[in-house]
Scaffold this motif. Structure first.
Motif, PDB file in Angstrom:
ATOM      1  N   MET A  37      -2.749   4.306  10.629  1.00 45.47           N
ATOM      2  CA  MET A  37      -1.743   3.329  10.333  1.00 45.47           C
ATOM      3  C   MET A  37      -0.670   4.129   9.479  1.00 45.47           C
ATOM      4  N   GLY A  38      -0.947   5.381   9.105  1.00 39.51           N
ATOM      5  CA  GLY A  38      -0.212   5.960   8.196  1.00 39.51           C
ATOM      6  C   GLY A  38       0.856   7.068   9.128  1.00 39.51           C
ATOM      7  N   THR A  39       0.990   8.267   8.186  1.00 34.03           N
ATOM      8  CA  THR A  39       2.247   8.927   8.613  1.00 34.03           C
ATOM      9  C   THR A  39       1.947   9.522  10.194  1.00 34.03           C
ATOM     10  N   CYS A  40       0.726  10.115  10.340  1.00 37.11           N
ATOM     11  CA  CYS A  40       0.466  10.565  11.799  1.00 37.11           C
ATOM     12  C   CYS A  40       0.502   9.489  12.873  1.00 37.11           C
ATOM     13  N   LEU A  67      -9.265   2.234  -2.993  1.00 37.08           N
ATOM     14  CA  LEU A  67      -8.874   1.443  -1.799  1.00 37.08           C
ATOM     15  C   LEU A  67     -10.001   0.960  -0.782  1.00 37.08           C
ATOM     16  N   PHE A 111      -3.987  12.527  14.919  1.00 37.79           N
ATOM     17  CA  PHE A 111      -5.059  13.583  14.322  1.00 37.79           C
ATOM     18  C   PHE A 111      -6.208  12.752  14.236  1.00 37.79           C
ATOM     19  N   LEU A 132     -12.853  12.800   5.083  1.00 37.05           N
ATOM     20  CA  LEU A 132     -11.662  11.880   5.442  1.00 37.05           C
ATOM     21  C   LEU A 132     -11.528  11.977   7.034  1.00 37.05           C
ATOM     22  N   GLU A 137      -6.395  10.813   7.363  1.00 33.83           N
ATOM     23  CA  GLU A 137      -6.057  11.482   6.003  1.00 33.83           C
ATOM     24  C   GLU A 137      -5.088  10.997   5.550  1.00 33.83           C
ATOM     25  N   CYS A 138      -4.240  10.470   6.358  1.00 32.89           N
ATOM     26  CA  CYS A 138      -2.986   9.460   5.790  1.00 32.89           C
ATOM     27  C   CYS A 138      -3.097   8.242   5.117  1.00 32.89           C
ATOM     28  N   GLU A 139      -4.022   7.597   5.670  1.00 32.22           N
ATOM     29  CA  GLU A 139      -4.442   6.403   4.852  1.00 32.22           C
ATOM     30  C   GLU A 139      -5.853   6.447   4.096  1.00 32.22           C
ATOM     31  N   MET A 140      -6.159   7.859   3.982  1.00 36.77           N
ATOM     32  CA  MET A 140      -7.558   8.319   2.934  1.00 36.77           C
ATOM     33  C   MET A 140      -8.751   7.242   3.515  1.00 36.77           C
ATOM     34  N   GLY A 169       0.998  -1.196   0.092  1.00 47.04           N
ATOM     35  CA  GLY A 169      -0.005  -0.010  -0.109  1.00 47.04           C
ATOM     36  C   GLY A 169       0.774   1.251  -0.028  1.00 47.04           C
ATOM     37  N   SER A 170       0.583   2.008   0.920  1.00 48.83           N
ATOM     38  CA  SER A 170       1.480   3.325   0.932  1.00 48.83           C
ATOM     39  C   SER A 170       2.574   3.240   1.586  1.00 48.83           C
ATOM     40  N   VAL A 199     -10.417  11.940  -2.658  1.00 51.78           N
ATOM     41  CA  VAL A 199      -9.311  11.472  -3.210  1.00 51.78           C
ATOM     42  C   VAL A 199      -8.997  10.128  -3.908  1.00 51.78           C
ATOM     43  N   HIS A 200      -7.729   9.582  -3.364  1.00 50.21           N
ATOM     44  CA  HIS A 200      -7.800   8.256  -4.112  1.00 50.21           C
ATOM     45  C   HIS A 200      -8.320   7.183  -3.231  1.00 50.21           C
TER      46      HIS A 200
END
Lengths: 536, 401
Positions: free
Chosen positions: A460-463, A401, A467, A425, A428-431, A256-257, A396-397
């Motif tokens: 599970m993403g950037t943050c 997903l 948030f 969303l 936002e990191c994993e949309m 994934g990302s 978005v994307h």
């Protein structure tokens, strides 16, 4: 008292795979899982759908099983598998004499391993070390462990299979040398259930020995801890393996990302030994740098560990050298009728393991139906019309997903999103959008934000939850989704789980991220309990 | 084209708070989302969201990011990647190729051309292709800069500087360029204008015309290199051109920037004038002393360079001039963004704080360094807007009193 034909213990890939297989053959079955679906090793691995290349030299039989199952899963689990292909890369540090042995072994196992010019390989994967010596392409793929298990569960449900999550098995009742019933406790409500059955299947993975002990027997399952690192972005589009004897830190999987690097191998004392020493992380980076010289400049999202349920028969090898093949025990050989255990194996071959076990089980039950799990896709592809509608209401994307994640539930969630004023969303990191989170949170299998996370990738993403977790708990509370635990407890548990993964790699940009999280939750929202200090 | 590494973003959302577009419309998901957050998904080819086209490339995200993420450039690179597969609209072609259009119209009388631009029929046609009929487009100058410069007589001077006018000064505000020449002459410098210099490429790149932008960058850098080797400074007055040379060319066209060892920045003409004043080359003693209040607006692309506000400093040095910084954010035009039909209202909403600040101040005269900011502020306030150098010359040139 509930009645069924088969009770399956363990909600990982193997257990759920067995539930699907039996349900498709028309055998009634109930599955018990002490945590959430896929909470053990099925979600704590690379996310690599092996081509078998890794096992070709050492265990050609396992390699052959891998390539066969790999081909099947690409077909039946399209929404869970990224057809990313893999490279086996001979680096300056690898023994060049191994190359030929490996190529021959791949051929023997039926794995396509085509040589690729180093220059072309570097054009395809520009972040690889320019000093690599040889590259082969293999049909490795990335696979989403959570999702594959969930899609199996959806398929099983469609055929009448039943699952009870957060139910810990506390006893297996016997009568006259036969199992009679399984008793379990709901770990959230404390209630006990008793399920009468004809057969019990122990598919508890690293916990399998504990289950066998309940009936007074013993088996050689050795949990083996492997540490993995998740990086914040995809710095490779392909799975990158070192072309050498399997070792630590020699596989990168874009997923994934993110990108995952692993793994280590240490004998674990407990099946839930998921602690990650920072030394493991540093060691993985040292090894990984040989393939990706810029590795230390890529941001680590978190480090995590899982335990492989290695099967150790008397006198066989342990750890990295132990067989990755699987083993089925019929406990009637030890005087207990009606109980089968399945040990060892690996994620890639979960379906085959389930098939073999169900064949044996059905022969005992006198069921003649054949296995159909390799023939039918886990979930139906989303229809183009639903996807078209989804693109209008998912930001978005997000549409594709979400379709892949949600499987059967996708059309329902699209309808839900269409009915909303705005499907914002939340993550936002994993949309991940509000409609999806609300839907998953309302599923009875979701008992906490963590359960929602596993199915949606929330947090599970950037943050890493900084948030989205607050936003989500607020949204869910507002729209009346109730969990067995309070919103504050829920948030605390969720964040601690996230922070657990940050601590072993707490440097660089990730340390800044963590400080931001601490500022929000510990300082501003006082979630770490300083309140009580003030009251004193 | 390599993707940007999105790792530095900690998702703090400071850029979202500072983004003037996200502030006024939900059509733009905000710099963090379209920038580093989406970049992680672009790496897995997850498609592009329409929201990307709403980034005005004003760079306030870059300015405000505490982690040093070049958010707007992530967006612009993504837009370019998208444009390779999806041809930009005719409207965007028109807005991107202003220099070419100026070249075509220079043979016609400007009054006729401008009438052609502002009459209701043209407005109707432009509106139909997507240029807002509510917008005031800049008007072509009677004589463009190359013609004016050619006929301008410079005294014989030994010290030399090169001037890069950029297309705004070239076609719409040649007087400002001539004011600079006048001031530089007075400070003892002969001005060279190499006609090879073309549009810096900002409007081309932001509208998705990567190839044209690269062509221009190659021509401009070749010329720049020549003057570098001669040791003659190359000055520019346009903040967007300066930003393109200083920090965008090295990111968009790294292989071209390498030819100059990455030293692609132009010198700021107003900083140069300030140094002339400091060195005593341009005395202000004879300047007009009348009291004049000026409200100064700092263009976003000037702030993004981190070189301070030389235009405001210049105004403050002038005897009798009381200059204050409006400090009211973006004007909303962002080059050609605010002229686009679907973005006109967004641009006006973005600029509203600046317009209000100007109107409430009671100050009549506004000054700013950027040409399109000037158009937008006049459109939004009705106040006269000058370039700081226009005011400087007006107060120094006794023949103009």
């Amino acid at each position: 008292m509930k009645h069924t034909t088969v009770v399956i213990i363990g909600g990982g890939a193997t257990g759920i795979g067995i539930l699907r297989d039996l349900s498709m053959r028309g055998v009634k079955a109930v599955l018990l899982e002490q945590g959430g679906i896929a909470a053990g090793a099925s979600s704590r691995f690379h996310g690599l759908l092996h081509s078998g290349g890794r096992y070709a030299v050492k265990d050609n039989e396992a390699a052959r099983e891998c390539i066969e199952e790999n081909t099947i899963l690409r077909r039946i689990g399209r929404e869970c598998v990224e057809e990313s292909e893999g490279f086996f890369v001979l680096t300056r540090e690898d023994d060049p004499s191994y190359e030929k042995i490996w190529v021959d072994s791949c051929e023997k196992a039926g794995i396509s391993a085509a040589p690729l010019d180093v220059k072309d390989a570097l054009r395809l994967e520009p972040n690889l070390d320019p000093d690599i010596r040889a590259v082969y392409r293999v049909p490795d793929s990335s696979v989403d462990g959570f999702r594959l298990v969930w899609h199996n569960a959806m398929s099983a449900r469609r055929y009448g299979g039943e699952m009870l999550t957060h139910h810990q098995v506390i006893a297996i009742d016997q009568e006259g040398g036969r199992v009679k019933a399984v008793r379990a406790r709901n770990l959230i409500t404390g209630e006990e259930v008793c399920i009468a059955c004809e057969m019990v299947v122990n598919a508890a993975g690293s916990w399998a020995a504990q289950i066998v002990r309940l009936v007074g027997l013993d088996v050689g399952v050795q949990p083996d801890r492997g540490t993995l690192i998740a990086f914040n972005h995809r710095f490779t589009s392909r799975i990158i393996n070192r072309l050498h004897m399997s070792s630590d830190g020699d596989i990168f999987v874009p997923h994934g990302s993110i990108t995952i690097l692993g793994t280590t191998s240490f004998k674990a004392d407990r099946p839930d030994d998921h602690h990650v020493p920072p030394e493991d992380v540093l060691r993985l980076l040292d090894i990984g740098e040989v393939l990706f010289p810029q590795l230390r400049s890529y941001r680590i999202l978190r480090a995590f560990a899982g335990t492989r349920p290695l099967y150790i028969s008397n006198g066989s090898a342990a750890g990295r050298a132990a067989s990755r093949g699987f083993h089925i025990s019929d406990h009637s050989e030890e005087g207990l009728e009606g109980m089968l255990s399945i040990f060892g194996g690996k994620f890639t071959t979960y379906r085959l393991m389930a098939e073999k076990l169900c064949d044996l089980l059905c022969s005992k039950l006198g069921v003649t139906a054949k296995c159909r799990t390799a023939l039918e896709p886990l979930i139906a592809d989303p229809s183009p019309e639903v996807l078209e509608k989804a693109r209008k209401v998912f930001p978005v994307h997000g549409a594709e997903l979400a379709a892949n994640r949600l499987g059967d539930a996708f059309p329902t969630v699209v309808e839900r999103a269409e009915a909303m004023k705005e499907n914002t969303l939340l993550c936002e990191c994993e949309m991940v959008s509000r409609a999806e989170i609300e839907f998953v949170a309302n599923d009875p299998a979701s008992t906490s934000l963590t359960d929602v996370r596993l199915r949606t990738r929330l947090g599970m993403g950037t943050c890493q939850g900084t948030f989205c977790s607050l936003r989500t708990i607020g949204t869910l509370t507002e729209c009346g989704v109730s969990f067995p635990i309070s919103p504050a407890e829920n948030l605390r548990g969720f964040l601690q789980e996230r922070w657990k993964g940050l601590r072993p790699a707490l440097w660089g940009i990730q340390a800044r991220e963590m400080e931001l999280g601490r500022a929000v939750y510990a300082a501003t929202l006082n979630l770490d309990g300083a309140k009580h200090e003030q009251e004193k | 084209m390599k993707h940007r590494n999105p790792d530095k973003c900690v998702a703090c959302s400071t850029c979202v708070v500072q983004c003037p577009v996200a502030e006024v419309t939900s059509k733009f998901l905000g710099p963090r989302m379209t920038g580093p957050a989406s970049e992680r998904f672009r790496l897995l080819n997850a498609g592009e969201d329409e929201s990307l086209s709403y980034c005005a490339n004003c760079k306030n995200c870059n300015i405000s990011c505490p982690q040093g993420v070049d958010v707007a450039n992530i967006n612009m690179l993504a837009r370019t990647r998208y444009s390779r597969e999806h041809r930009p609209s005719f409207r965007d072609w028109i807005l991107a190729h202003g220099e070419l259009e100026a070249d075509l119209v220079r043979f016609f009388p400007s009054s006729l051309v401008n009438f052609g631009m502002v009459n209701p029929l043209t407005k109707f046609v432009l509106d139909a292709i997507g240029i807002s009929k509510k917008a005031d487009l800049p008007t072509f100058a009677r004589d463009q800069f190359p013609a004016l410069f050619k006929s301008y007589r410079q005294p014989t001077l030994h010290k030399k500087v090169v001037f890069f006018p950029g297309c705004y000064i070239k076609a719409y505000a040649p007087e400002t360029g001539i004011d600079l020449v006048w001031l530089l002459n007075r400070a003892g410098y002969n001005v060279i204008y190499p006609e090879n210099f073309c549009c810096c490429g900002t409007p081309l790149y932001t509208n998705g015309f990567e190839k044209d932008a690269r062509k221009n960058a190659a021509v401009n850098l070749l010329e720049l290199k020549k003057w570098r080797e001669e040791g003659i400074p190359v000055l520019s007055l346009c903040p967007s051109c300066q930003l393109m040379f200083r920090s965008e060319i090295p990111i968009y066209f790294p292989e071209l920037a390498e030819e100059l060892d990455g030293k692609t920045a132009l010198d700021d003409a107003q900083e140069f004038i300030l140094s002339c004043i400091e060195k005593g080359e341009l005395p202000l003693a004879g300047a007009e002393q009348n009291k004049l209040d000026v409200m100064y607006h700092a263009p976003c692309h000037l702030r993004a360079q981190g070189i301070g506000m030389p235009g405001l400093e210049l105004l403050k040095k002038l005897p009798g001039v009381h200059a204050v910084n409006a400090d009211a954010g973006c004007c909303g035009i962002s080059g050609s963004y605010g002229f686009k039909k679907e973005k006109y209202d967004i641009g006006m909403a973005v600029g509203s704080q600046l317009f209000r600040t100007i109107k409430d101040s009671g100050i009549e005269q506004v000054a700013t360094d950027c040409g399109t900011c000037r158009v937008q502020i006049m459109h939004g306030t009705g106040h006269p807007v000058a370039h700081p150098l226009n005011i400087l010359r007006r107060r120094l040139d006794t023949t103009r009193r």
